[in-house]
Each structure stands twice: as structure tokens, then as C-alpha cells.
Design an enzyme around this catalytic site. Sequence first.
Site, PDB file in Angstrom:
ATOM      1  N   GLY A 211      53.237  44.229  38.565  1.00 23.57           N
ATOM      2  CA  GLY A 211      53.364  42.766  38.585  1.00 23.57           C
ATOM      3  C   GLY A 211      52.024  42.117  38.316  1.00 23.57           C
ATOM      4  CG  ASN A 212      51.444  38.677  36.633  1.00 21.69           C
ATOM      5  OD1 ASN A 212      51.517  37.571  37.156  1.00 21.69           O
ATOM      6  ND2 ASN A 212      52.292  39.072  35.677  1.00 21.69           N
ATOM      7  CE1 TYR A 213      46.690  40.054  43.176  1.00 22.89           C
ATOM      8  CE2 TYR A 213      45.190  40.140  41.314  1.00 22.89           C
ATOM      9  CZ  TYR A 213      45.625  40.641  42.525  1.00 22.89           C
ATOM     10  OH  TYR A 213      44.998  41.717  43.080  1.00 22.89           O
TER      11      TYR A 213
END
Length: 401
Positions: A211-213
Site C-alpha cells: 500500500g502507500n501513505y
Amino acid sequence: MSSALQGKKIVLGITGSIAAYKAAVLARALIKKGAEVQIVITPAGKEFITPVTLSALTSKPVISEFFAQRDGTWHSHVDIGLWADAMVIAPATASTIGKMANGVADNMLVTTYLSMKAPVFVAPAMDLDMFAHPSTRRNLDILRSYGNHIIEPASGELASHLVGKGRMEEPETIVKVLEGFFSTQQQLTGKKIIITAGPTYERIDPVRFIGNYSSGKMGYALAEACAERGAEVVLVSGPVNLQAQHPCIRTIHVESAAQMYEATTAEYKNADAGILCAAVADFTPESVAGTKIKREKDDLSLRLKPTQDIAAALGRQKRDGQLLVGFALETDRELEHAREKLERKNLDFIVLNSLNDKGAGFRTDTNKITIIDRQNVTPYPLKSKKEVADDIIDRLVSLFN
Ligand code: C5P
């Protein structure tokens, strides 16, 4: 030129503050602009200004009790909530703001607020220490999170003779805020806008993902801004902890880049614009393990394959008259990379945010952007994501025109 307030039905809520006297001036100013005004006042409000003055100004009985005192008629807060085009609470005391934030419906004003279908504007008025108290700050933040508009008090001499922030904004300024709201409200009427927001999760096995932030805050703020201006919004959202508030936003929840691609390309077909704000994974595992990957070996290699570029696909699909806006989050050679994406993805403009700018990018409530099109590069100062959304939508509106 006729005012955007012409014919608008405004519920004016008045609470127990010395600034209640200014509410009479506000009611008069709204009526002069062609609005119809229904006043709802709290019991404490009546200690500061008499209902006789207010009903004479608005040509309507002032509502303060659940039942009219003379004939026992029931005042339906639900009907008032449906009737109104907007509700303005001016002045709003710390107590009323606290009740609104927490659903304490022990008077007609807060009950009406809870039934309100229309946009709500709140003009706080209190002494500087009350305004600065953490509970007031927190309650105002809660009201903002409900989508209410806070008309910040001004600084100056207060009724207590102390000097600071807490003076209710002047009636003419409140009128301007409302006029501005109603005039922008029509800008995107009849337009369908697709917005992508948040991260994507690319599954590795049943319990893990890449995923990512991205928090989704910028995309959700854009969705609210478009809906406020009258658009029908389809928000294609990756997994985030946010919920769209406006009734004209339809949210499609997706998890992976592939699901986001499917939903977005289908919805863009009959849309007027697409704003691609999501942080979409560029790579996804070639295969997803059916069971949890065990810690058996010293290392683990995952083979990744590229995802589809949604922006580029929409850029190819784009018809005459359709608009497409992209985002670029860069860490180096920002302008050059953003310009390259503008061309490659066939965008009308691209919004650049740099991870090098303090307060910009992931998980913050603020953002600092530069809008780049084929002619101009326009930098903006650091602003809240809501204000940034308005700047971006102003640009979109100018292209539609
Ligand atoms: O190429 P890059 O990912 O930096 O481009 C960013 C822009 O492209 C953003 O508007 C993002 O939402 C969009 N994008 C997309 N699909 C992808 C990757 C990025 O729509 N697979």
C-alpha cells in the site's frame, strides 16, 4: 444585478450572546437582498434581543419553543429543515456550538440544526478565552468535519473590553459569505465528475498487501468542493478512514488498482470531467498466495507486474468537451516530471505537490500545490486541503466556461 440571495430561504439561528443585536441587522440585510428569513432563537437569545423586533423585521413569527405559546401549535423542526436553502447561526455561543457538535437537542435551535438538510454556516461570538479554549476549538473542528461552514470571528475589542479574537463577524461580511456560496453553488450544476482518492492495496496473500501513505483527504475535499458547486460526483475511493458527507457524492469503494481502473473507466464514459487524485500502485504481485506466506526461508522475493495507468487510459478515452485532471507527487525535477505526465496522460492540467514542501503531501491537512497546464505554471501558497480543493475546482470551472 440581482443578488444570489434572491428568493433564498434562510433560517437564522440566534443564541444568547451580546452580539445578538447584530442579528437584527443581519436579518434586515438578508431581506434587502431578497431572501426570506425565518428566525429560530434560543431562550438565552431572547434575553439579548426581543422577538418582537425580529418578527417585525422578518414579517414572520419568531420560533423559540417547540409549541407556540398562544394556541399550542407545534413547530416542526423537520419542516423547517426541509424548507431552508441555508441555516446561519449568528451569533453562535460556545454552549450552542458544543451542543451542535454533540447532538444535545434540548432547544428548538439545536433540534432544527440536527434536522437541517441545507448547508449550515456558524458565526461564533464569545470572549477571547472561551474562543481559545480547547473544547471550543475541538467542537468547531467537529462542526467542520460535519461539513458546516465556520465564519471565523474577527479580532478586536470585545463586549468585555478585552481585546482579542471572538467578535462575531460583521453582518455585511456574513451576507457576502452567503452570497458567494450561493453564486458558486450553480457553477457545476448538471456536470458529472469522477474523482479517484486514497491509496490502493495490492494483495500479497490473505493478510498482507502493498500500500502507500495516501490518506484520501485531498480527494475527499475535492469531492465535497465539486458537490457544493452543484456537481453529481462519483468518488472512486481506495481504503481510507473517511466518509463523504454531501448527498450528491456517490462513493464506490475499491481496494486494488485493477478495481479502481474498472470502476473509473466505466464511470468516465458519460462524465464531464475526471480528477485523478488517488495514489495508485504502479506494480502489483504477479500472483496472490492462497494461504499466508510462512517464514520458512531467509529471504522472500515477490515478482511484481505493472498495473494499468488509469490516467493514461482515460486520456486515450477522452472525448471533445471532457476534461481530465491529474496529480503529480514528486521528489525531484518536479516541474519536468509533471509536464511530461501532462502530455503523456493527455491531461488538461496537472496539480503538482512536492514532498520537499513542508506541510504538503501525504496525511497532512494542508497542501502546497502548483497548477501546470500547457501555457502556465501557477504556484499557490500553503493552504488547508479544503482551500486547495477550491483553487483546483476554480480552475476546472474556468475550463468548462
Ligand atoms: O505517473 P504517476 O503515478 O506519478 O502519475 C500520477 C497521476 O496519475 C495521478 O493523477 C494518479 O492518480 C494517476 N495514476 C493513475 N493510475 C495509475 C498511476 C497513476 O491514474 N496506475
